[in-house]
Scaffold this motif. Structure first.
Motif, mmCIF file in Angstrom:
data_model
loop_
_atom_site.group_PDB
_atom_site.id
_atom_site.type_symbol
_atom_site.label_atom_id
_atom_site.label_comp_id
_atom_site.label_asym_id
_atom_site.label_seq_id
_atom_site.Cartn_x
_atom_site.Cartn_y
_atom_site.Cartn_z
ATOM 1 N N CYS A 111 36.909 -104.937 -37.108
ATOM 2 C CA CYS A 111 36.618 -105.946 -36.082
ATOM 3 C C CYS A 111 35.128 -106.297 -36.086
ATOM 4 O O CYS A 111 34.754 -107.472 -35.948
ATOM 5 C CB CYS A 111 37.043 -105.440 -34.712
ATOM 6 S SG CYS A 111 38.845 -105.312 -34.506
ATOM 7 N N ALA A 112 34.272 -105.277 -36.284
ATOM 8 C CA ALA A 112 32.834 -105.545 -36.387
ATOM 9 C C ALA A 112 32.534 -106.403 -37.610
ATOM 10 O O ALA A 112 31.674 -107.296 -37.568
ATOM 11 C CB ALA A 112 32.054 -104.232 -36.454
ATOM 12 N N VAL A 161 33.207 -109.907 -36.708
ATOM 13 C CA VAL A 161 32.105 -110.449 -35.900
ATOM 14 C C VAL A 161 30.988 -110.932 -36.825
ATOM 15 O O VAL A 161 30.417 -112.021 -36.639
ATOM 16 C CB VAL A 161 31.570 -109.392 -34.913
ATOM 17 C CG1 VAL A 161 30.290 -109.885 -34.235
ATOM 18 C CG2 VAL A 161 32.620 -109.068 -33.855
ATOM 19 N N HIS A 203 37.684 -111.546 -33.013
ATOM 20 C CA HIS A 203 36.306 -111.078 -33.201
ATOM 21 C C HIS A 203 35.508 -112.017 -34.099
ATOM 22 O O HIS A 203 34.276 -112.061 -33.998
ATOM 23 C CB HIS A 203 36.317 -109.649 -33.761
ATOM 24 C CG HIS A 203 36.657 -108.611 -32.736
ATOM 25 N ND1 HIS A 203 37.957 -108.280 -32.415
ATOM 26 C CD2 HIS A 203 35.858 -107.860 -31.927
ATOM 27 C CE1 HIS A 203 37.951 -107.352 -31.472
ATOM 28 N NE2 HIS A 203 36.692 -107.085 -31.161
ATOM 29 N N LEU A 221 28.872 -100.455 -42.090
ATOM 30 C CA LEU A 221 30.322 -100.591 -42.166
ATOM 31 C C LEU A 221 30.883 -99.937 -43.429
ATOM 32 O O LEU A 221 32.064 -99.573 -43.477
ATOM 33 C CB LEU A 221 30.719 -102.067 -42.127
ATOM 34 C CG LEU A 221 30.293 -102.831 -40.862
ATOM 35 C CD1 LEU A 221 30.758 -104.271 -40.933
ATOM 36 C CD2 LEU A 221 30.864 -102.152 -39.618
#
Length: 378
Positions: free
Chosen positions: A11-12, A15, A136, A170
């Motif tokens: 999800c990051a 974004v 996101h 990540l």
């Protein structure tokens, strides 16, 4: 397919790709000042990004199954980080465009890779999880321009560099991603039987049409809503705010669609979305209702992209590359929407924007109804 930490990291990642795509527009004044560009020349940055994105989808689709999922995603994050850093540090515009192309390559790999894995990695919850993942992207698309607005477009190198560095943590979370995807078996459901009753090529072609059209509408509203609202009498400030609300409602719509996807079929959700989108665009022809109607368009269009992918996997289980084709086509639709819609508006006038988009939305609804029939249980 994913540990809890890997889901959060994914999800990051969305974004970040949402923010990257949205950073080019607010940085255009600084690009023009630094490199002495015309408006169209400065706009090539986003075009290079999208071209790289399409190439990234097709390239990593070729590698999907040959390389491990972690390796594909890691390569994509690294390419995106290198490209973003290159945009920040490039001493000339050709080098900046090359860096944008490189960043787009990583962007396409992440967009395709995570959408593909989420589509098969959560069972019956896949549609809900895809809506959350893509919501996101909208969060990033809102935050990116806001960040440029806070620091000023002249400081875009710092923003792009910060974005590049944000990709690197990540990589540590990729251990939570299953390295091999379970083989897809043709389901015994009526979706497969119905799809085999029609040409698989026809089903895939209509899915591509649905994706190209709805992304064209999405980009068309985002690009032309401010101009249309100013033409019918709203101030520039109101028009800009209404456009921001449109993007916000798209993000909200995907979060709202996640619990609905656990109760209703993808076919039902997309049908309601296309019908609601068509009605809202028709209402946007009424000047006093236009800002609210465009917000409704954002709400209804939101679930189509993420909800259609699991439906496509069921309808064409033997077409392994189907997901890559429609994702690449959606990016191409975003690129083509600007000039095609612009030429149509030259012929018909700005006031016809909602009617033109309404026609495209009606075609989306027709495509959805055809697909429901083509993939229906016998």
């Amino acid at each position: 397919m994913f540990s809890a930490a890997a889901v959060v990291a994914s999800c990051a990642g969305f974004v970040l790709i949402g923010a990257l795509q949205a950073l080019y527009g607010p940085a255009i004044p600084a690009f023009r000042a630094e490199f002495g560009l015309s408006p169209s020349g400065a706009g090539l940055g986003l075009s290079a990004h999208f071209i790289g994105g399409v190439a990234g989808v097709l390239l990593f689709d070729r590698l999907f199954g040959r390389l491990g999922n972690r390796q594909i995603l890691a390569s994509s994050y690294v390419l995106m980080a290198l490209g973003a850093a290159g945009v920040a540090l490039a001493p000339s515009w050709p080098l900046a465009l090359t860096a944008a192309l490189l960043a787009g390559l990583g962007f396409g790999g992440i967009d395709y890779g995570l959408n593909q894995l989420f589509a098969v990695g959560f069972g019956r919850r896949s549609t809900a999880m895809l809506n959350i993942l893509n919501a996101h992207f909208g969060v990033g698309a809102i935050l990116g321009p806001a960040l440029i607005g806070v620091v000023g477009s002249a400081h875009y190198p710092a923003v792009f560099l910060g974005f590049a560095l944000a990709n690197l943590p990540l990589l540590l979370c990729l251990r939570g991603v299953r390295d091999r995807t379970p083989p897809t078996t043709a389901p015994k459901s009526g979706s497969d039987a119905g799809a085999l009753g029609r040409s698989l090529g026809s089903v895939l072609a209509v899915f591509v049409t649905l994706y190209v059209l709805h992304v064209g509408i999405e980009a068309g509203v985002g690009g032309w809503e401010p101009t249309h609202l100013e033409t019918v009498g709203f101030t520039a400030g109101v028009a800009a705010t209404a456009t921001s609300v449109y993007w916000l409602m798209m993000t909200v719509g995907r979060f709202l669609a996640a619990p609905l996807a656990l109760r209703f079929s993808a076919q039902s959700i997309i049908t309601v979305s296309c019908a609601g989108m068509t009605v809202c665009l028709l209402l946007a022809t009424v000047p006093g209702l236009a800002p609210y109607a465009y917000a409704g368009v954002g709400l209804f269009i939101a679930p189509i992209f993420p909800t259609g992918l699991p439906w496509l996997s069921e309808a064409a289980p033997r077409a392994r590359r189907a997901g890559a084709v429609v994702i690449a086509a959606s990016m191409a639709g975003g690129v083509a929407a600007g000039p095609v819609l612009g030429k149509a508006i030259e012929w018909s006038g700005v006031r016809a924007v909602p009617l033109l988009l309404c026609g495209l939305s009606a075609l989306c609804l027709a495509a959805t109804l055809w697909l429901i029939r083509a993939t229906r249980t016998r």
